[in-house]
Design a protein around this motif. Sequence first.
Motif, PDB file in Angstrom:
ATOM      1  N   GLN A   1       4.490  18.720 -13.034  1.00  0.00           N
ATOM      2  CA  GLN A   1       5.714  19.390 -13.497  1.00  0.00           C
ATOM      3  C   GLN A   1       5.423  19.680 -15.097  1.00  0.00           C
ATOM      4  OE1 GLN A   1       8.104  16.302 -11.724  1.00  0.00           O
ATOM      5  NE2 GLN A   1       9.283  17.927 -10.666  1.00  0.00           N
ATOM      6  N   MET A   2       4.771  18.738 -15.683  1.00  0.00           N
ATOM      7  CA  MET A   2       4.611  19.002 -17.173  1.00  0.00           C
ATOM      8  C   MET A   2       3.848  20.146 -17.375  1.00  0.00           C
ATOM      9  SD  MET A   2       5.350  17.559 -20.027  1.00  0.00           S
ATOM     10  CE  MET A   2       5.170  18.394 -21.631  1.00  0.00           C
ATOM     11  N   MET A   3       2.552  20.329 -16.706  1.00  0.00           N
ATOM     12  CA  MET A   3       1.804  21.354 -16.743  1.00  0.00           C
ATOM     13  C   MET A   3       2.510  22.465 -16.551  1.00  0.00           C
ATOM     14  SD  MET A   3      -1.905  20.221 -15.020  1.00  0.00           S
ATOM     15  CE  MET A   3      -2.738  21.505 -15.746  1.00  0.00           C
ATOM     16  N   ASP A   4       3.385  22.671 -15.299  1.00  0.00           N
ATOM     17  CA  ASP A   4       4.021  23.787 -15.163  1.00  0.00           C
ATOM     18  C   ASP A   4       5.207  24.312 -16.229  1.00  0.00           C
ATOM     19  OD1 ASP A   4       4.602  25.769 -13.047  1.00  0.00           O
ATOM     20  OD2 ASP A   4       6.489  24.603 -12.309  1.00  0.00           O
ATOM     21  N   MET A   5       5.761  23.095 -16.763  1.00  0.00           N
ATOM     22  CA  MET A   5       6.501  23.593 -18.064  1.00  0.00           C
ATOM     23  C   MET A   5       5.648  24.410 -19.166  1.00  0.00           C
ATOM     24  SD  MET A   5       9.173  20.464 -18.383  1.00  0.00           S
ATOM     25  CE  MET A   5       8.543  20.469 -20.103  1.00  0.00           C
ATOM     26  N   VAL A   6       4.796  23.729 -19.476  1.00  0.00           N
ATOM     27  CA  VAL A   6       3.692  24.329 -20.484  1.00  0.00           C
ATOM     28  C   VAL A   6       3.227  25.582 -19.927  1.00  0.00           C
ATOM     29  CG1 VAL A   6       1.431  24.032 -21.817  1.00  0.00           C
ATOM     30  CG2 VAL A   6       3.179  21.946 -21.225  1.00  0.00           C
TER      31      VAL A   6
ATOM     32  N   GLU B   1       0.869  -1.167   0.161  1.00  0.00           N
ATOM     33  CA  GLU B   1       0.281  -0.099   0.069  1.00  0.00           C
ATOM     34  C   GLU B   1       0.807   1.460  -0.205  1.00  0.00           C
ATOM     35  OE1 GLU B   1      -3.934   0.197   0.217  1.00  0.00           O
ATOM     36  OE2 GLU B   1      -3.100  -1.563  -0.869  1.00  0.00           O
ATOM     37  N   LEU B   2       1.993   1.204   0.781  1.00  0.00           N
ATOM     38  CA  LEU B   2       2.837   2.370   0.843  1.00  0.00           C
ATOM     39  C   LEU B   2       3.364   2.551  -0.671  1.00  0.00           C
ATOM     40  CD1 LEU B   2       4.801   1.543   4.148  1.00  0.00           C
ATOM     41  CD2 LEU B   2       3.119   3.423   3.717  1.00  0.00           C
ATOM     42  N   VAL B   3       3.999   1.382  -1.193  1.00  0.00           N
ATOM     43  CA  VAL B   3       4.596   1.755  -2.729  1.00  0.00           C
ATOM     44  C   VAL B   3       3.296   2.389  -3.644  1.00  0.00           C
ATOM     45  CG1 VAL B   3       5.254   0.361  -4.764  1.00  0.00           C
ATOM     46  CG2 VAL B   3       6.232   0.061  -2.485  1.00  0.00           C
ATOM     47  N   TYR B   4       2.073   1.670  -3.348  1.00  0.00           N
ATOM     48  CA  TYR B   4       0.963   2.205  -4.442  1.00  0.00           C
ATOM     49  C   TYR B   4       0.707   3.812  -4.110  1.00  0.00           C
ATOM     50  CZ  TYR B   4      -2.900   2.203  -7.318  1.00  0.00           C
ATOM     51  OH  TYR B   4      -3.977   2.399  -8.343  1.00  0.00           O
ATOM     52  N   ALA B   5       0.533   4.097  -2.944  1.00  0.00           N
ATOM     53  CA  ALA B   5       0.334   5.454  -2.617  1.00  0.00           C
ATOM     54  C   ALA B   5       1.363   6.547  -3.088  1.00  0.00           C
ATOM     55  CB  ALA B   5       0.311   5.787  -1.028  1.00  0.00           C
ATOM     56  N   LEU B   6       2.707   5.930  -3.075  1.00  0.00           N
ATOM     57  CA  LEU B   6       3.924   6.914  -3.380  1.00  0.00           C
ATOM     58  C   LEU B   6       4.030   6.823  -4.669  1.00  0.00           C
ATOM     59  CD1 LEU B   6       5.969   9.056  -2.250  1.00  0.00           C
ATOM     60  CD2 LEU B   6       7.403   7.047  -2.235  1.00  0.00           C
ATOM     61  N   ALA B   7       3.892   5.623  -5.605  1.00  0.00           N
ATOM     62  CA  ALA B   7       4.057   5.620  -7.040  1.00  0.00           C
ATOM     63  C   ALA B   7       2.987   6.417  -7.767  1.00  0.00           C
ATOM     64  CB  ALA B   7       3.946   3.981  -7.569  1.00  0.00           C
ATOM     65  N   SER B   8       1.588   6.303  -7.259  1.00  0.00           N
ATOM     66  CA  SER B   8       0.700   6.893  -8.008  1.00  0.00           C
ATOM     67  C   SER B   8       0.656   8.624  -7.705  1.00  0.00           C
ATOM     68  CB  SER B   8      -0.708   6.248  -7.475  1.00  0.00           C
ATOM     69  OG  SER B   8      -0.780   6.212  -6.139  1.00  0.00           O
ATOM     70  N   ALA B   9       1.283   8.850  -6.740  1.00  0.00           N
ATOM     71  CA  ALA B   9       1.118  10.338  -6.400  1.00  0.00           C
ATOM     72  C   ALA B   9       2.467  10.917  -7.252  1.00  0.00           C
ATOM     73  CB  ALA B   9       1.301  10.617  -4.995  1.00  0.00           C
ATOM     74  N   SER B  10       3.570  10.038  -7.596  1.00  0.00           N
ATOM     75  CA  SER B  10       4.629  10.910  -8.266  1.00  0.00           C
ATOM     76  C   SER B  10       4.631  10.787  -9.676  1.00  0.00           C
ATOM     77  CB  SER B  10       5.921  10.245  -7.410  1.00  0.00           C
ATOM     78  OG  SER B  10       5.905   8.835  -7.591  1.00  0.00           O
ATOM     79  N   GLY B  11       3.970   9.947 -10.208  1.00  0.00           N
ATOM     80  CA  GLY B  11       4.098   9.826 -11.452  1.00  0.00           C
ATOM     81  C   GLY B  11       3.068  10.689 -12.549  1.00  0.00           C
ATOM     82  N   HIS B  12       2.805  10.362 -13.922  1.00  0.00           N
ATOM     83  CA  HIS B  12       2.166  11.200 -14.713  1.00  0.00           C
ATOM     84  C   HIS B  12       0.618  11.716 -14.183  1.00  0.00           C
ATOM     85  CE1 HIS B  12       0.471   7.430 -16.021  1.00  0.00           C
ATOM     86  NE2 HIS B  12      -0.427   8.244 -16.703  1.00  0.00           N
ATOM     87  N   THR B  13       0.298  10.866 -13.313  1.00  0.00           N
ATOM     88  CA  THR B  13      -1.292  11.403 -12.715  1.00  0.00           C
ATOM     89  C   THR B  13      -0.797  12.190 -11.657  1.00  0.00           C
ATOM     90  OG1 THR B  13      -1.571   9.290 -11.627  1.00  0.00           O
ATOM     91  CG2 THR B  13      -2.327   9.306 -13.768  1.00  0.00           C
ATOM     92  N   GLY B  14       0.277  12.521 -11.061  1.00  0.00           N
ATOM     93  CA  GLY B  14       0.575  13.177  -9.956  1.00  0.00           C
ATOM     94  C   GLY B  14       1.726  14.303 -10.213  1.00  0.00           C
ATOM     95  N   MET B  15       2.699  14.086  -9.284  1.00  0.00           N
ATOM     96  CA  MET B  15       3.904  15.116  -9.570  1.00  0.00           C
ATOM     97  C   MET B  15       4.477  15.360 -10.834  1.00  0.00           C
ATOM     98  SD  MET B  15       7.235  14.863  -7.272  1.00  0.00           S
ATOM     99  CE  MET B  15       8.089  13.581  -8.457  1.00  0.00           C
ATOM    100  N   ALA B  16       4.859  14.399 -11.482  1.00  0.00           N
ATOM    101  CA  ALA B  16       5.397  14.626 -12.773  1.00  0.00           C
ATOM    102  C   ALA B  16       4.520  15.135 -13.731  1.00  0.00           C
ATOM    103  CB  ALA B  16       5.759  13.156 -13.368  1.00  0.00           C
ATOM    104  N   GLY B  17       3.100  14.793 -13.698  1.00  0.00           N
ATOM    105  CA  GLY B  17       2.104  15.466 -14.682  1.00  0.00           C
ATOM    106  C   GLY B  17       2.050  16.885 -14.251  1.00  0.00           C
TER     107      GLY B  17
ATOM    108  N   GLN C   1      -2.086  21.189  -7.426  1.00  0.00           N
ATOM    109  CA  GLN C   1      -2.402  20.036  -6.583  1.00  0.00           C
ATOM    110  C   GLN C   1      -1.827  18.961  -6.892  1.00  0.00           C
ATOM    111  OE1 GLN C   1      -6.513  20.064  -7.261  1.00  0.00           O
ATOM    112  NE2 GLN C   1      -7.279  20.784  -5.080  1.00  0.00           N
ATOM    113  N   LEU C   2      -1.340  18.866  -8.410  1.00  0.00           N
ATOM    114  CA  LEU C   2      -0.610  17.747  -8.758  1.00  0.00           C
ATOM    115  C   LEU C   2       0.871  17.913  -8.583  1.00  0.00           C
ATOM    116  CD1 LEU C   2      -2.222  17.461 -12.429  1.00  0.00           C
ATOM    117  CD2 LEU C   2      -2.387  15.688 -10.561  1.00  0.00           C
ATOM    118  N   LYS C   3       1.470  19.100  -8.740  1.00  0.00           N
ATOM    119  CA  LYS C   3       2.887  19.263  -8.640  1.00  0.00           C
ATOM    120  C   LYS C   3       3.233  19.056  -7.165  1.00  0.00           C
ATOM    121  CE  LYS C   3       6.807  22.338  -9.784  1.00  0.00           C
ATOM    122  NZ  LYS C   3       7.017  23.720  -9.765  1.00  0.00           N
TER     123      LYS C   3
END
Lengths: 301, 301
Positions: free
Chosen positions: A164-169, A146-162, A185-187
């Motif tokens: 960052q992409m919006m921030d660049m655009v 559960e810890l892995v899932y929470a962190l991975a889903s928060a940091s990938g393209h549907t979370g933090m990295a997404g 909210q994502l970044k």
Amino acid sequence: MGLVIADDLLGRGLQRIQREIDQAFDLKLPVPDDSRASLVEAMRHAAIGGGKRVRPLLLSAVAEMYGVSRPAAVLAGCAIEAIHVYSLIHDDLPCMDDDDLRHGKPTVHKAFDEATAVLAGDSLHALAFEILAGRQVSTDPFIRAELVYALASASGHTGMAGGQMMDMVAEGEAFDLRTVTLLQQLKTGALLGAAVEMGAILGKVPEEGRSHLRAYARDIGLAFQIADDLLDEEGDEMLAGKALRKDAPAGKATFVSLMGVDGARQQAQALSQQAIGHLASHGKEADLLRALAKFIVERDR
Amino acid sequence: MGLVIADDLLGRGLQRIQREIDQAFDLKLPVPDDSRASLVEAMRHAAIGGGKRVRPLLLSAVAEMYGVSRPAAVLAGCAIEAIHVYSLIHDDLPCMDDDDLRHGKPTVHKAFDEATAVLAGDSLHALAFEILAGRQVSTDPFIRAELVYALASASGHTGMAGGQMMDMVAEGEAFDLRTVTLLQQLKTGALLGAAVEMGAILGKVPEEGRSHLRAYARDIGLAFQIADDLLDEEGDEMLAGKALRKDAPAGKATFVSLMGVDGARQQAQALSQQAIGHLASHGKEADLLRALAKFIVERDR
């Protein structure tokens, strides 16, 4: 860090977690005696001795409310901090924000080189999940997964990295308040939310008992980012240990550009108060979370 | 791909897994209708419709020997391929190998830009662990946690990323055969080993029953890399879909520079035979692994 904190409970909490996270990274990152040495040196340069450790503090504060052992909370905190640090290393790269200074030190690509910075970020990214899936964090595999899932889903393209992409655009785009809010909210918010979620997972808080914690996390996440935008506008570069006043020249829509300095400050304060309101069902065991909600909008770095 | 495979079993296996991995990425990566679209497009560009899918094939071949359901093996294969693809995206960056072509297509930083390539790699990295920790892979959290641990420890600074660091340092260094072997065991072998390990985890093979599989993985890992060095020396760039003949001008010690073309070819063949020998306790259920061990040293790309 020399950070002056009015609140004693928070000051002690920050000092403690900063020491613990430094120790955890030190233990996890022994320097090998071969040509990988500079990679691990670069990871240590970025991960040890810098940063406020807000995410580990948040995680451990929630974990402590539910009686989680300190070493487990610190290890999970080290994992989420590893994700945060990797994102800073990659964010600072010339092709991204091109920053030379982070936490008052040269950024990794300046102290080493770009290729080492890419690999050091990637390696901290992997380290986070190696820590969370390892048996030191918990003997219960359900908690580890559960810890892995929470962190991975928060940091990938549907979370933090997404985010960052919006921030660049965002540079040069006329984003409205709704889009800037989603972006932030994502970044930033996703990872702060994961910190709270991971504390609750370690504490075995049932799903239905987490909604007030999630509401708290959402509010402080937004408050945190508004405070960051205010710091970019008004902060002291020496204190911040990084370059500021980058948003306006980049033509980037921020909370400050959309709401004005006063409006943004009021909004951050309101969110901080609202976050504290979500903790009404808790007694003094939630005092650290309350202090953190205040600190986030009052900090000078 | 138009890859001509002499062995029918292997040819069908490769075609099947290539189709399944493409489908899995397609399902996992819907393009959002906002400014994150180009990030997800970049992930899809790199992840879909390219690559031999050797790691997922290896994983699923082991899983099938132990009766694992196909969808579970394909999802875990998609996760390990996401790690492989992220490493290629970052490896191809100008500050790393500076490659323009991958699988016959422009590399991600060429088709998009460098910042998007960094974020697309990071996002595929996170996706791998999000998939493995999710309940679709297995309802058993122990299996999920073990899968994450196997992949994270194989891909970080003590595995793949450490090998990439050694590889960067290798340019112009007079590495001996022992150091080149360690480098390759980390850079390529660790992830191929993880593929076999993950198949065994899904198949609930007890620790003590995995040693022959690990020996098989070690041998094909080294054979795979020697074959790669031979391809760099002698291969066809059109078939390979990427730039070749980069090692010698870079002054990089490789198996070919250290053992000569004939010595390297003999060594690869010997390792392939030795790998097949480790499967002696298995019947025809291991035929795909045997065919793969042969293919790895005979492939033309």
